[in-house]
Design an enzyme around this catalytic site. Structure first.
Site, PDB file in Angstrom:
ATOM      1  N   ASP A  49      15.118 -73.346  24.406  1.00 34.12           N
ATOM      2  CA  ASP A  49      16.275 -72.507  24.740  1.00 34.12           C
ATOM      3  C   ASP A  49      17.447 -72.823  23.798  1.00 34.12           C
ATOM      4  OD1 ASP A  49      17.705 -70.595  26.199  1.00 34.12           O
ATOM      5  OD2 ASP A  49      18.330 -72.012  27.739  1.00 34.12           O
ATOM      6  N   ASN A  95       4.426 -70.511  26.700  1.00 36.88           N
ATOM      7  CA  ASN A  95       3.029 -70.939  26.892  1.00 36.88           C
ATOM      8  C   ASN A  95       2.897 -72.376  26.402  1.00 36.88           C
ATOM      9  OD1 ASN A  95       1.845 -68.554  27.945  1.00 36.88           O
ATOM     10  ND2 ASN A  95       2.043 -67.630  25.912  1.00 36.88           N
ATOM     11  N   LYS A 130       0.592 -75.066  25.409  1.00 37.63           N
ATOM     12  CA  LYS A 130      -0.813 -75.048  24.990  1.00 37.63           C
ATOM     13  C   LYS A 130      -1.425 -76.447  24.878  1.00 37.63           C
ATOM     14  CE  LYS A 130      -1.657 -71.494  22.048  1.00 37.63           C
ATOM     15  NZ  LYS A 130      -1.879 -70.272  22.813  1.00 37.63           N
ATOM     16  N   ARG A 175      22.516 -54.678  22.216  1.00 32.87           N
ATOM     17  CA  ARG A 175      22.975 -56.007  22.658  1.00 32.87           C
ATOM     18  C   ARG A 175      21.811 -56.981  22.825  1.00 32.87           C
ATOM     19  NH1 ARG A 175      24.992 -54.902  28.007  1.00 32.87           N
ATOM     20  NH2 ARG A 175      25.594 -57.071  28.071  1.00 32.87           N
ATOM     21  N   LYS A 176      20.584 -56.526  22.559  1.00 36.37           N
ATOM     22  CA  LYS A 176      19.412 -57.377  22.819  1.00 36.37           C
ATOM     23  C   LYS A 176      18.912 -58.052  21.539  1.00 36.37           C
ATOM     24  CE  LYS A 176      17.110 -53.977  24.927  1.00 36.37           C
ATOM     25  NZ  LYS A 176      16.148 -53.245  25.779  1.00 36.37           N
TER      26      LYS A 176
END
Ligand code: MFK
Length: 238
Positions: free
Chosen positions: A160, A182, A184, A205-206
């Protein structure tokens, strides 16, 4: 050259309170006192040989300006308490009703508050042409999950932080809307890993940013992730 300088200023600004950028939430425009004492992304005696080696390799890549070393501090993004408060009122008015403003003065960055070598040791580098942020990360013994392994939450935190840094460099004030991970292979505790993030696209905005976590020799793929960040809109009541 101009582009790379602008990117550098923007990157550092994003991490150091967006100095030099528009600050629509700020009540005061006077000079901000410095209180970022120590850049925690610089080598420490607690760093392993692998961590130090990778730091040196990336610093070498910074010499021609293709990569930029991103400094990192243990205080929050904003330098003055009134800036923090004004920011929250402007961008997060719903949350602001529940926030204790006195406690805000004690706020520090989550990943930078362990003793050296025990928690999150990391350094990030940015490549403007490739829109990549790479984080060299060594998770210390206080980040254990399963015996001998790094806690999944610690990995998620650093993913993050890495993709978030990429989003902030691109668009300024953003929040994570979605993080899909994920796991792994287990990450051995106290090993050094590379977190490679890539800004894939921006739609309004994404911001869509993908990421993987690999061993230093790139032979083991530990984790893959995709993320969605949303640029905050001060006109919206989040
Ligand atoms: C070490 C240095 C650290 C530096 C980096 C640190 C990074 C850390 C970042 C974080 O961890 S932030 C904390 C965790 N995140 C949150 O608490 C965010 C909580 N969620 C929100 O506040 C809001 O949902 C958010 C601001 C993300 C979005 O609300 P908005 O009202 O501004 O957006 P809106 O609902 O209008 O959606 C805008 C677009 O995004 C889309 N969208 C929003 N959330 C989505 C979602 N979760 N999944 C898919 N799409 C989503 C939505 O469909 C829409 O698409 P379209 O424009 O195409 O219509």
């Amino acid at each position: 050259m101009l582009r790379s300088c602008a990117a550098r200023l923007h990157a550092v600004g994003a991490l150091r309170g967006l100095r030099g950028c528009a600050r629509p939430w700020a009540r005061s425009s006077g000079p901000a006192p410095e209180f970022f004492h120590e850049d925690h992304s610089l080598p420490k005696p607690s760093w392993s040989k692998d961590m130090r080696l990778l730091f040196d390799q990336f610093m070498k890549k910074c010499e021609d300006g293709s990569w930029i070393h991103l400094p990192s501090y243990n205080y929050t993004l904003f330098q003055r308490s009134q800036d923090i408060s004004a920011f929250i009122h402007a961008y997060l008015p719903t949350a602001s009703k529940l926030i204790n403003e006195e406690k805000l003065l004690q706020a520090k960055i989550f990943t930078r508050n362990f003793e050296d070598g025990l928690g999150f040791e990391y350094v990030m580098f940015y490549n403007d042409v490739e829109k990549r942020v790479v984080c060299v990360f060594e998770g210390g013994p206080y980040l254990q999950g399963m015996p001998g392994c790094l806690h999944g939450g610690a990995i998620a935190t650093m993913i993050d932080a890495t993709v978030g840094t990429s989003a902030m460099i691109a668009e300024g004030i953003v929040m994570t809307a979605n993080l899909n991970i994920n796991f792994k292979r287990p990450v051995p505790l106290c090993s050094v890993v590379l977190i490679n993030s890539q800004l894939d696209k921006i739609e309004g905005r994404k911001l869509f940013i993908s990421c993987n976590v690999q061993s230093v020799d790139e032979k083991t793929l530990y984790t893959e992730a995709t993320s969605l960040f949303i640029k905050l809109d001060p006109e919206k009541q989040v």
